[in-house]
Scaffold this motif. Structure first.
Motif, PDB file in Angstrom:
ATOM      1  N   ARG A  46       3.777  -3.124   0.747  1.00 33.61           N
ATOM      2  CA  ARG A  46       3.782  -4.594   0.744  1.00 33.61           C
ATOM      3  C   ARG A  46       3.977  -5.131  -0.671  1.00 33.61           C
ATOM      4  NH1 ARG A  46      -0.101  -3.813   4.903  1.00 33.61           N
ATOM      5  NH2 ARG A  46      -1.832  -3.871   3.431  1.00 33.61           N
ATOM      6  N   ALA A  47       3.368  -4.480  -1.647  1.00 31.88           N
ATOM      7  CA  ALA A  47       3.518  -4.916  -3.041  1.00 31.88           C
ATOM      8  C   ALA A  47       4.964  -4.771  -3.499  1.00 31.88           C
ATOM      9  CB  ALA A  47       2.592  -4.120  -3.944  1.00 31.88           C
ATOM     10  N   VAL A  48       5.639  -3.714  -3.056  1.00 32.75           N
ATOM     11  CA  VAL A  48       7.047  -3.519  -3.419  1.00 32.75           C
ATOM     12  C   VAL A  48       7.901  -4.615  -2.776  1.00 32.75           C
ATOM     13  CG1 VAL A  48       9.049  -1.994  -3.217  1.00 32.75           C
ATOM     14  CG2 VAL A  48       6.823  -1.041  -3.828  1.00 32.75           C
ATOM     15  N   VAL A  49       7.643  -4.923  -1.518  1.00 32.14           N
ATOM     16  CA  VAL A  49       8.399  -5.981  -0.838  1.00 32.14           C
ATOM     17  C   VAL A  49       8.191  -7.308  -1.562  1.00 32.14           C
ATOM     18  CG1 VAL A  49       8.587  -7.329   1.300  1.00 32.14           C
ATOM     19  CG2 VAL A  49       8.407  -4.833   1.418  1.00 32.14           C
ATOM     20  N   LYS A  50       6.954  -7.607  -1.943  1.00 30.82           N
ATOM     21  CA  LYS A  50       6.661  -8.860  -2.651  1.00 30.82           C
ATOM     22  C   LYS A  50       7.320  -8.901  -4.023  1.00 30.82           C
ATOM     23  CE  LYS A  50       2.288  -9.876  -0.418  1.00 30.82           C
ATOM     24  NZ  LYS A  50       0.835  -9.982  -0.583  1.00 30.82           N
ATOM     25  N   SER A  51       7.460  -7.747  -4.665  1.00 35.82           N
ATOM     26  CA  SER A  51       8.051  -7.730  -6.002  1.00 35.82           C
ATOM     27  C   SER A  51       9.510  -8.180  -5.978  1.00 35.82           C
ATOM     28  CB  SER A  51       7.934  -6.344  -6.631  1.00 35.82           C
ATOM     29  OG  SER A  51       8.854  -5.440  -6.049  1.00 35.82           O
ATOM     30  N   ASP A  52      10.164  -8.078  -4.831  1.00 36.70           N
ATOM     31  CA  ASP A  52      11.569  -8.481  -4.721  1.00 36.70           C
ATOM     32  C   ASP A  52      11.718  -9.996  -4.810  1.00 36.70           C
ATOM     33  OD1 ASP A  52      14.300  -8.116  -4.462  1.00 36.70           O
ATOM     34  OD2 ASP A  52      14.241  -8.150  -2.275  1.00 36.70           O
ATOM     35  N   LEU A  53      10.645 -10.729  -4.649  1.00 37.64           N
ATOM     36  CA  LEU A  53      10.719 -12.186  -4.677  1.00 37.64           C
ATOM     37  C   LEU A  53      10.629 -12.750  -6.088  1.00 37.64           C
ATOM     38  CD1 LEU A  53       8.372 -12.827  -1.620  1.00 37.64           C
ATOM     39  CD2 LEU A  53      10.870 -12.615  -1.633  1.00 37.64           C
ATOM     40  N   GLU A  54      10.362 -11.892  -7.071  1.00 35.10           N
ATOM     41  CA  GLU A  54      10.184 -12.355  -8.447  1.00 35.10           C
ATOM     42  C   GLU A  54      11.487 -12.816  -9.085  1.00 35.10           C
ATOM     43  OE1 GLU A  54       8.178  -9.280 -10.597  1.00 35.10           O
ATOM     44  OE2 GLU A  54       6.484  -9.276  -9.208  1.00 35.10           O
ATOM     45  N   GLY A 101       8.854   1.735  -0.945  1.00 35.55           N
ATOM     46  CA  GLY A 101       7.431   1.756  -1.271  1.00 35.55           C
ATOM     47  C   GLY A 101       6.721   2.940  -0.637  1.00 35.55           C
ATOM     48  N   GLU A 102       7.081   3.252   0.608  1.00 28.89           N
ATOM     49  CA  GLU A 102       6.486   4.406   1.286  1.00 28.89           C
ATOM     50  C   GLU A 102       6.882   5.707   0.590  1.00 28.89           C
ATOM     51  OE1 GLU A 102       7.848   3.856   5.282  1.00 28.89           O
ATOM     52  OE2 GLU A 102       6.347   2.295   5.706  1.00 28.89           O
ATOM     53  N   TRP A 103       8.140   5.800   0.180  1.00 27.86           N
ATOM     54  CA  TRP A 103       8.630   6.983  -0.530  1.00 27.86           C
ATOM     55  C   TRP A 103       7.875   7.165  -1.850  1.00 27.86           C
ATOM     56  CZ3 TRP A 103      11.574   6.782  -5.187  1.00 27.86           C
ATOM     57  CH2 TRP A 103      12.083   8.014  -5.616  1.00 27.86           C
ATOM     58  N   ALA A 104       7.791   6.079  -2.617  1.00 32.55           N
ATOM     59  CA  ALA A 104       7.118   6.139  -3.915  1.00 32.55           C
ATOM     60  C   ALA A 104       5.629   6.431  -3.744  1.00 32.55           C
ATOM     61  CB  ALA A 104       7.325   4.836  -4.677  1.00 32.55           C
ATOM     62  N   ALA A 105       5.013   5.826  -2.739  1.00 33.58           N
ATOM     63  CA  ALA A 105       3.595   6.065  -2.487  1.00 33.58           C
ATOM     64  C   ALA A 105       3.346   7.547  -2.195  1.00 33.58           C
ATOM     65  CB  ALA A 105       3.107   5.200  -1.325  1.00 33.58           C
ATOM     66  N   MET A 148       3.387   9.453  -5.359  1.00 34.20           N
ATOM     67  CA  MET A 148       2.195   9.196  -6.180  1.00 34.20           C
ATOM     68  C   MET A 148       0.928   9.736  -5.534  1.00 34.20           C
ATOM     69  SD  MET A 148       2.873   5.398  -7.773  1.00 34.20           S
ATOM     70  CE  MET A 148       3.356   4.583  -6.260  1.00 34.20           C
ATOM     71  N   GLY A 149       1.050  10.268  -4.325  1.00 35.41           N
ATOM     72  CA  GLY A 149      -0.113  10.848  -3.657  1.00 35.41           C
ATOM     73  C   GLY A 149      -1.000   9.847  -2.941  1.00 35.41           C
ATOM     74  N   LEU A 150      -0.499   8.640  -2.704  1.00 37.51           N
ATOM     75  CA  LEU A 150      -1.288   7.644  -1.985  1.00 37.51           C
ATOM     76  C   LEU A 150      -1.337   8.021  -0.510  1.00 37.51           C
ATOM     77  CD1 LEU A 150       0.103   4.350  -3.568  1.00 37.51           C
ATOM     78  CD2 LEU A 150      -1.863   5.705  -4.284  1.00 37.51           C
ATOM     79  N   GLN A 151      -2.425   7.636   0.138  1.00 38.84           N
ATOM     80  CA  GLN A 151      -2.584   7.972   1.556  1.00 38.84           C
ATOM     81  C   GLN A 151      -3.176   6.800   2.311  1.00 38.84           C
ATOM     82  OE1 GLN A 151      -4.984  11.494   1.675  1.00 38.84           O
ATOM     83  NE2 GLN A 151      -3.315  12.822   1.006  1.00 38.84           N
ATOM     84  N   GLY A 152      -3.009   6.835   3.628  1.00 43.99           N
ATOM     85  CA  GLY A 152      -3.627   5.854   4.512  1.00 43.99           C
ATOM     86  C   GLY A 152      -3.197   4.434   4.222  1.00 43.99           C
ATOM     87  N   GLU A 212      -0.403  -0.854   1.608  1.00 48.61           N
ATOM     88  CA  GLU A 212      -0.637  -1.846   0.556  1.00 48.61           C
ATOM     89  C   GLU A 212       0.446  -1.761  -0.515  1.00 48.61           C
ATOM     90  OE1 GLU A 212      -4.561  -1.231  -1.008  1.00 48.61           O
ATOM     91  OE2 GLU A 212      -5.517  -1.695   0.912  1.00 48.61           O
ATOM     92  N   TYR A 213       0.757  -0.543  -0.926  1.00 44.10           N
ATOM     93  CA  TYR A 213       1.772  -0.383  -1.964  1.00 44.10           C
ATOM     94  C   TYR A 213       3.146  -0.840  -1.453  1.00 44.10           C
ATOM     95  CZ  TYR A 213       4.609   1.370  -5.721  1.00 44.10           C
ATOM     96  OH  TYR A 213       5.504   1.436  -6.757  1.00 44.10           O
TER      97      TYR A 213
END
Length: 107
Positions: free
Chosen positions: A53-61, A34-38, A41-45, A50-51
């Motif tokens: 955490r969303a990737v970690v949560k997506s593994d539970l689907e 998630g950190e790599w992808a963020a 994508m140019g996400l910061q801070g 947040e992103y």
């Protein structure tokens, strides 16, 4: 207790420990992915956290890694990042190896 029972309990404890370590490594890999992808994508801070955490949560689907792969790949594609599914799979494998080593050494 017999020697056989002692050995059986030892194997069960090792199996449980191995499963716990693999779970931790998978979650750590997903956070790092998630950190790599963020970053791509140019996400910061806080948005990076947040992103991740969303990737970690997506593994539970769904069982397996396909849900994580699908989320990250589609998010990258949607952000205009030129990356292939194979690139994401390779990064996942690379980060899983790193995460397993970190979990094994206690980092």
């Amino acid at each position: 207790m017999t020697t056989f029972d002692d050995r059986e309990q030892g194997f069960e404890k090792k199996f449980a420990l191995d499963q716990e370590q693999e779970f931790k490594a998978g979650a750590r890999r997903n956070r790092m992915l998630g950190e790599w992808a963020a970053g791509l994508m140019g996400l910061q801070g806080e948005r990076v956290a947040e992103y991740s955490r969303a990737v970690v949560k997506s593994d539970l689907e769904l069982p397996g890694d396909e849900d994580v792969l699908r989320k990250v790949f589609e998010d990258l594609k949607g952000s205009g990042v030129q990356v292939t599914e194979g690139d994401v799979r390779m990064k996942m494998a690379e980060l899983l190896a790193q995460a397993r080593e970190q979990v094994k050494t206690g980092n």
